[in-house]
Design a protein around this motif. Structure first.
Motif, short mmCIF file in Angstrom:
data_model
loop_
_atom_site.label_atom_id
_atom_site.label_comp_id
_atom_site.label_asym_id
_atom_site.label_seq_id
_atom_site.Cartn_x
_atom_site.Cartn_y
_atom_site.Cartn_z
N LEU A 31 0.83 -1.21 0.00
CA LEU A 31 0.00 0.00 0.00
C LEU A 31 0.86 1.26 0.00
O LEU A 31 0.56 2.23 -0.69
N ALA A 32 1.94 1.23 0.79
CA ALA A 32 2.83 2.39 0.83
C ALA A 32 3.52 2.60 -0.51
O ALA A 32 3.61 3.73 -1.02
N ILE A 36 3.03 5.92 -2.97
CA ILE A 36 4.18 6.73 -3.37
C ILE A 36 4.34 6.75 -4.89
O ILE A 36 4.58 7.79 -5.50
N GLY A 37 4.16 5.58 -5.51
CA GLY A 37 4.28 5.52 -6.97
C GLY A 37 3.26 6.38 -7.68
O GLY A 37 3.58 7.11 -8.64
N VAL A 40 4.13 10.22 -7.10
CA VAL A 40 5.27 10.68 -7.91
C VAL A 40 4.90 10.76 -9.38
O VAL A 40 5.26 11.71 -10.08
N SER A 41 4.15 9.78 -9.86
CA SER A 41 3.79 9.74 -11.28
C SER A 41 2.89 10.92 -11.65
O SER A 41 3.14 11.62 -12.65
N TYR A 42 1.86 11.15 -10.87
CA TYR A 42 0.94 12.24 -11.19
C TYR A 42 1.59 13.61 -10.97
O TYR A 42 1.33 14.56 -11.70
N TRP A 43 2.45 13.70 -9.97
CA TRP A 43 3.15 14.98 -9.76
C TRP A 43 4.05 15.30 -10.94
O TRP A 43 4.09 16.42 -11.42
N ARG A 44 4.77 14.30 -11.44
CA ARG A 44 5.66 14.53 -12.57
C ARG A 44 4.86 14.84 -13.83
O ARG A 44 5.24 15.70 -14.63
N ALA A 45 3.74 14.16 -14.01
CA ALA A 45 2.90 14.42 -15.18
C ALA A 45 2.36 15.84 -15.16
O ALA A 45 2.34 16.55 -16.18
N ALA A 46 1.92 16.30 -13.98
CA ALA A 46 1.42 17.66 -13.88
C ALA A 46 2.52 18.68 -14.12
O ALA A 46 2.31 19.71 -14.78
N ARG A 64 -1.87 7.49 -17.35
CA ARG A 64 -2.64 6.42 -16.71
C ARG A 64 -1.66 5.50 -15.98
O ARG A 64 -0.71 5.00 -16.59
N VAL A 65 -1.88 5.30 -14.68
CA VAL A 65 -0.97 4.50 -13.86
C VAL A 65 -1.60 3.13 -13.62
O VAL A 65 -2.75 3.03 -13.18
N GLU A 66 -0.85 2.08 -13.92
CA GLU A 66 -1.28 0.71 -13.67
C GLU A 66 -0.30 0.06 -12.69
O GLU A 66 0.90 0.00 -12.98
N THR A 67 -0.79 -0.41 -11.57
CA THR A 67 0.06 -1.05 -10.56
C THR A 67 -0.05 -2.56 -10.69
O THR A 67 -1.15 -3.11 -10.68
#
Length: 275
Positions: A31-32, A36-37, A40-46, A64-67
């Protein structure tokens, strides 16, 4: 995996992998990592989107983030908890039973038989330990049957490695009970000491909830010298990660070393009391 689009509108894929390979087999840690992933992904995209179009805040980010988890991909807690509960029960019960072995002899006075017979101290301790180790192995078989048939948790790795690890682990936990039994003076004290000294390290410092790599200081040191840490790796690796003897051999060797250390400590405490 992160899916975005380049300047031509063609989907572009980017992936990053956690340096902690246990994530899918440890839901709390997963979950952690997941949070975090995503952050970081959405922050970098923005950040990239605003740099390309200053002053225009997009309503939807082109990402689009897929875990995906390498172990336990369905993220079911049963695949993490069943191996961990097996570790916990095989730590608690054998140690509690064995802790009463020598101290019972002290309370009854029959410990004096040790001093007038040709039996050595090590033979006396092994005679007290082995019956409880056999009971612990029977417990392991019962727990394994429950894991396979009731909880439907399959062994994806080596069953022989799991059995070998369980045998060493039971001998180690009964050895820990012997250490407690040789320096306490009453059965009540033995029960309390065994309960407290086994449950705390097994739950907090074995990697059951927090990976050992995340621990520091005395907590990490306690985890490294306690047998539950190594059987936790063997149990999870055999059930969830498809690991075999080669990958888990270091944990088996660590358990063997702990057995020798516990027997040496128990013999030392017994010899001290003899004097």
């Amino acid at each position: 995996m992160i899916t975005s689009h380049d300047n031509r509108g063609v989907p572009a894929h980017l992936s990053f992998t956690s340096s902690q390979p246990r994530s899918g087999s440890t839901p709390s840690f997963a979950l952690a990592v997941h949070g975090i992933g995503d952050a970081v992904s959405y922050w970098r995209a923005a950040d990239v989107t605003l740099a390309a179009r200053p002053g225009a805040a997009p309503a939807v980010l082109p990402i689009r983030v897929e875990t995906r988890f390498r172990y336990n991909p369905t993220f079911d807690s049963v695949y993490a908890m069943v191996p961990s509960i097996m570790m916990l029960l095989l730590m608690f019960s054998p140690a509690m039973m064995t802790a009463l072995g020598v101290v019972r002899e002290k309370e009854m006075g029959s410990i004096t038989n040790l001093y007038v017979t040709p039996v050595t101290g090590l033979e006396f301790l092994l005679g007290k330990q082995l019956p409880y180790a056999a009971i612990g192995l029977i417990n392991f078989v019962c727990l394994l049957a429950l894991a396979l048939f009731m909880f439907q948790v399959p062994i994806k790795g080596s069953a022989l490695t799991l059995a070998a690890g369980a045998a060493l682990y039971v001998v180690a936990t009964t050895g820990f009970g012997l250490v407690i039994s040789t320096f306490v003076t009453s059965q009540v004290a033995a029960i309390f000491a065994a309960g407290i000294l086994t449950m705390m390290p097994a739950v907090q410092f074995s990697g059951m909830f927090t990976p050992l790599s995340s621990l520091t200081g005395s907590a990490r040191s306690m985890g490294l010298v306690f047998p539950s840490t190594y059987f936790q790796q063997i149990s999870l690796g055999s059930f969830t990660k498809s690991l075999g003897f080669v990958e888990l051999s270091n944990n088996l060797l660590a358990l063997a070393a702990i057995i020798v250390a516990y027997l040496a400590l128990a013999r030392l405490f017994l010899a001290t009391q003899e004097k």
